[in-house]
Motif scaffolding. Sequence first.
Motif, PDB file in Angstrom:
ATOM      1  N   ASN A   1       0.852  -1.190   0.000  1.00 50.02           N
ATOM      2  CA  ASN A   1       0.000   0.000   0.000  1.00 50.02           C
ATOM      3  C   ASN A   1       0.890   1.243   0.000  1.00 50.02           C
ATOM      4  OD1 ASN A   1      -1.451   2.316   1.233  1.00 50.02           O
ATOM      5  ND2 ASN A   1      -3.149   0.880   1.395  1.00 50.02           N
ATOM      6  N   ILE A   2       0.888   1.984  -1.093  1.00 50.71           N
ATOM      7  CA  ILE A   2       1.771   3.137  -1.242  1.00 50.71           C
ATOM      8  C   ILE A   2       1.468   4.239  -0.228  1.00 50.71           C
ATOM      9  CG2 ILE A   2       0.310   4.165  -3.056  1.00 50.71           C
ATOM     10  CD1 ILE A   2       4.149   4.425  -2.791  1.00 50.71           C
ATOM     11  N   VAL A   3       0.181   4.481   0.046  1.00 44.83           N
ATOM     12  CA  VAL A   3      -0.194   5.532   1.002  1.00 44.83           C
ATOM     13  C   VAL A   3       0.312   5.186   2.396  1.00 44.83           C
ATOM     14  CG1 VAL A   3      -2.107   6.723   2.113  1.00 44.83           C
ATOM     15  CG2 VAL A   3      -2.213   6.225  -0.330  1.00 44.83           C
ATOM     16  N   GLY A   4       0.116   3.939   2.806  1.00 43.00           N
ATOM     17  CA  GLY A   4       0.572   3.496   4.118  1.00 43.00           C
ATOM     18  C   GLY A   4       2.075   3.623   4.270  1.00 43.00           C
ATOM     19  N   LEU A   5       2.791   3.317   3.188  1.00 45.10           N
ATOM     20  CA  LEU A   5       4.246   3.395   3.191  1.00 45.10           C
ATOM     21  C   LEU A   5       4.709   4.841   3.376  1.00 45.10           C
ATOM     22  CD1 LEU A   5       6.376   1.144   2.835  1.00 45.10           C
ATOM     23  CD2 LEU A   5       6.562   1.831   0.444  1.00 45.10           C
ATOM     24  N   LEU A   6       4.069   5.752   2.669  1.00 41.99           N
ATOM     25  CA  LEU A   6       4.471   7.164   2.719  1.00 41.99           C
ATOM     26  C   LEU A   6       4.063   7.850   4.012  1.00 41.99           C
ATOM     27  CD1 LEU A   6       3.704   8.247  -0.960  1.00 41.99           C
ATOM     28  CD2 LEU A   6       5.836   7.384   0.018  1.00 41.99           C
ATOM     29  N   GLN A   7       3.140   7.233   4.736  1.00 40.48           N
ATOM     30  CA  GLN A   7       2.714   7.781   6.029  1.00 40.48           C
ATOM     31  C   GLN A   7       3.472   7.150   7.189  1.00 40.48           C
ATOM     32  OE1 GLN A   7      -1.559   7.266   6.004  1.00 40.48           O
ATOM     33  NE2 GLN A   7      -1.888   9.181   4.893  1.00 40.48           N
ATOM     34  N   ASN A   8       4.389   6.245   6.852  1.00 45.32           N
ATOM     35  CA  ASN A   8       5.199   5.568   7.868  1.00 45.32           C
ATOM     36  C   ASN A   8       6.420   6.433   8.181  1.00 45.32           C
ATOM     37  OD1 ASN A   8       7.375   3.842   8.944  1.00 45.32           O
ATOM     38  ND2 ASN A   8       5.914   2.177   8.649  1.00 45.32           N
ATOM     39  N   GLN A   9       6.453   6.983   9.386  1.00 43.96           N
ATOM     40  CA  GLN A   9       7.512   7.921   9.768  1.00 43.96           C
ATOM     41  C   GLN A   9       8.897   7.286   9.676  1.00 43.96           C
ATOM     42  OE1 GLN A   9       8.204  11.150   9.806  1.00 43.96           O
ATOM     43  NE2 GLN A   9       7.007  11.738  11.613  1.00 43.96           N
ATOM     44  N   GLU A  10       9.006   6.040  10.121  1.00 44.54           N
ATOM     45  CA  GLU A  10      10.301   5.355  10.096  1.00 44.54           C
ATOM     46  C   GLU A  10      10.793   5.172   8.654  1.00 44.54           C
ATOM     47  OE1 GLU A  10      12.359   1.183  11.690  1.00 44.54           O
ATOM     48  OE2 GLU A  10      10.314   1.713  12.310  1.00 44.54           O
ATOM     49  N   PHE A  11       9.882   4.801   7.768  1.00 41.92           N
ATOM     50  CA  PHE A  11      10.215   4.611   6.356  1.00 41.92           C
ATOM     51  C   PHE A  11      10.732   5.922   5.762  1.00 41.92           C
ATOM     52  CE2 PHE A  11       9.035   4.822   1.858  1.00 41.92           C
ATOM     53  CZ  PHE A  11       9.582   3.646   1.367  1.00 41.92           C
ATOM     54  N   CYS A  12      10.102   7.025   6.130  1.00 41.87           N
ATOM     55  CA  CYS A  12      10.500   8.340   5.631  1.00 41.87           C
ATOM     56  C   CYS A  12      11.847   8.771   6.198  1.00 41.87           C
ATOM     57  CB  CYS A  12       9.438   9.384   5.974  1.00 41.87           C
ATOM     58  SG  CYS A  12       7.830   9.102   5.198  1.00 41.87           S
ATOM     59  N   GLN A  13      12.045   8.525   7.492  1.00 43.76           N
ATOM     60  CA  GLN A  13      13.271   8.964   8.167  1.00 43.76           C
ATOM     61  C   GLN A  13      14.509   8.291   7.603  1.00 43.76           C
ATOM     62  OE1 GLN A  13      12.396   8.277  12.313  1.00 43.76           O
ATOM     63  NE2 GLN A  13      11.515  10.323  12.601  1.00 43.76           N
ATOM     64  N   VAL A  14      14.379   7.044   7.196  1.00 49.19           N
ATOM     65  CA  VAL A  14      15.493   6.318   6.584  1.00 49.19           C
ATOM     66  C   VAL A  14      15.976   7.055   5.335  1.00 49.19           C
ATOM     67  CG1 VAL A  14      16.103   4.192   5.343  1.00 49.19           C
ATOM     68  CG2 VAL A  14      14.852   4.056   7.487  1.00 49.19           C
ATOM     69  N   ARG A  15      15.073   7.774   4.704  1.00 55.39           N
ATOM     70  CA  ARG A  15      15.386   8.513   3.483  1.00 55.39           C
ATOM     71  C   ARG A  15      15.686   9.979   3.753  1.00 55.39           C
ATOM     72  NH1 ARG A  15      12.909   4.106   2.805  1.00 55.39           N
ATOM     73  NH2 ARG A  15      13.175   2.916   0.863  1.00 55.39           N
ATOM     74  N   GLY A  16      15.859  10.319   5.022  1.00 51.51           N
ATOM     75  CA  GLY A  16      16.184  11.697   5.384  1.00 51.51           C
ATOM     76  C   GLY A  16      15.010  12.636   5.239  1.00 51.51           C
ATOM     77  N   LEU A  17      13.797  12.070   5.246  1.00 51.65           N
ATOM     78  CA  LEU A  17      12.586  12.864   5.065  1.00 51.65           C
ATOM     79  C   LEU A  17      11.624  12.603   6.208  1.00 51.65           C
ATOM     80  CD1 LEU A  17      12.184  12.025   1.260  1.00 51.65           C
ATOM     81  CD2 LEU A  17      13.039  14.172   2.205  1.00 51.65           C
ATOM     82  N   ASP A  18      10.438  13.210   6.156  1.00 53.35           N
ATOM     83  CA  ASP A  18       9.375  12.901   7.101  1.00 53.35           C
ATOM     84  C   ASP A  18       8.066  12.834   6.316  1.00 53.35           C
ATOM     85  OD1 ASP A  18       8.406  15.558   6.746  1.00 53.35           O
ATOM     86  OD2 ASP A  18       9.669  16.282   8.379  1.00 53.35           O
ATOM     87  N   THR A  19       6.965  12.657   7.011  1.00 54.89           N
ATOM     88  CA  THR A  19       5.687  12.490   6.311  1.00 54.89           C
ATOM     89  C   THR A  19       5.229  13.772   5.620  1.00 54.89           C
ATOM     90  OG1 THR A  19       4.538  12.884   8.416  1.00 54.89           O
ATOM     91  CG2 THR A  19       4.883  10.586   7.760  1.00 54.89           C
ATOM     92  N   ASN A  20       5.806  14.907   5.997  1.00 51.71           N
ATOM     93  CA  ASN A  20       5.480  16.171   5.328  1.00 51.71           C
ATOM     94  C   ASN A  20       6.272  16.345   4.037  1.00 51.71           C
ATOM     95  OD1 ASN A  20       3.605  17.404   7.225  1.00 51.71           O
ATOM     96  ND2 ASN A  20       5.339  17.595   8.613  1.00 51.71           N
ATOM     97  N   THR A  21       7.500  15.812   4.027  1.00 50.41           N
ATOM     98  CA  THR A  21       8.383  16.054   2.882  1.00 50.41           C
ATOM     99  C   THR A  21       8.571  14.855   1.962  1.00 50.41           C
ATOM    100  OG1 THR A  21      10.310  15.507   4.253  1.00 50.41           O
ATOM    101  CG2 THR A  21       9.697  17.844   4.094  1.00 50.41           C
ATOM    102  N   ILE A  22       8.011  13.715   2.300  1.00 53.13           N
ATOM    103  CA  ILE A  22       8.228  12.510   1.495  1.00 53.13           C
ATOM    104  C   ILE A  22       7.764  12.689   0.046  1.00 53.13           C
ATOM    105  CG2 ILE A  22       6.014  11.457   2.148  1.00 53.13           C
ATOM    106  CD1 ILE A  22       9.375   9.603   1.544  1.00 53.13           C
ATOM    107  N   MET A  23       6.763  13.553  -0.174  1.00 59.10           N
ATOM    108  CA  MET A  23       6.257  13.753  -1.534  1.00 59.10           C
ATOM    109  C   MET A  23       7.272  14.469  -2.429  1.00 59.10           C
ATOM    110  SD  MET A  23       3.524  12.117  -1.637  1.00 59.10           S
ATOM    111  CE  MET A  23       3.069  12.533  -3.302  1.00 59.10           C
ATOM    112  N   THR A  24       8.281  15.099  -1.818  1.00 59.36           N
ATOM    113  CA  THR A  24       9.299  15.771  -2.624  1.00 59.36           C
ATOM    114  C   THR A  24      10.164  14.756  -3.364  1.00 59.36           C
ATOM    115  OG1 THR A  24      10.967  15.861  -0.849  1.00 59.36           O
ATOM    116  CG2 THR A  24       9.388  17.672  -0.965  1.00 59.36           C
TER     117      THR A  24
END
Length: 213
Positions: free
Chosen positions: A1-24
């Motif tokens: 589920n792409i939405v669930g993945l992008l709303q996962n804070q840990e998943f975002c943090q690994v990429r140096g992002l957060d749930t606010n900036t993952i769409m960048t």
Amino acid sequence: NIVGLLQNQEFCQVRGLDTNTIMTLFIPNTYEFYWNTSALQLVRRMEKEHAKFWKAMDRMQKADSLGLTKEEVFTLASIVEKETLVNDERPEVAAVYLNRLKKGMLLQADPTVVYAVGDCSLRRVLNKHLKIDSPYNTYKYRGLPPGPINMPEIGSIDAVLNYKEHNFIYMCAKEDFSGRHNFANNLREHNINAAKYQKALSIEMRKAKLNAQ
């Protein structure tokens, strides 16, 4: 589920992002995927496209020269895109916001308030909306909001990176309703421009009212 993945804070943090900036991470373009591509595979492909995009055309160097991160450029581009109806005016509008950032001024961008309110159908921003307590309300909080308010086109991102240098810090919709802006570098000039627009708007509203009768 792409939405669930992008709303996962840990998943975002690994990429140096957060749930606010993952769409960048997602650069708007045309991509081809197999029908059974997983959410993780999609994100990994976007990471490759993202890296390729920022390496091209000296984009990363231009962002560095502005003192902005890739995410901040993307966020500012999302505001510029919402604020402009005429594409060739984007570099000029981008410069207004960059000038405000340099001076430590509030951005006071109406599209961020609309985003903070959460009502995309909102046509006019009123004083009550300017009081909403949200980090996306650029009338209340200085600097850029925590993340983009939409997914801007490549043209808007490049408009920020290749902004048109000037000293303007104010802008107001033109009284001819062309979708363009009148720019000013002081409040007195801006108030004159705003008065012209308000007068033209009042005339148009009176006309519309008479036609409706």
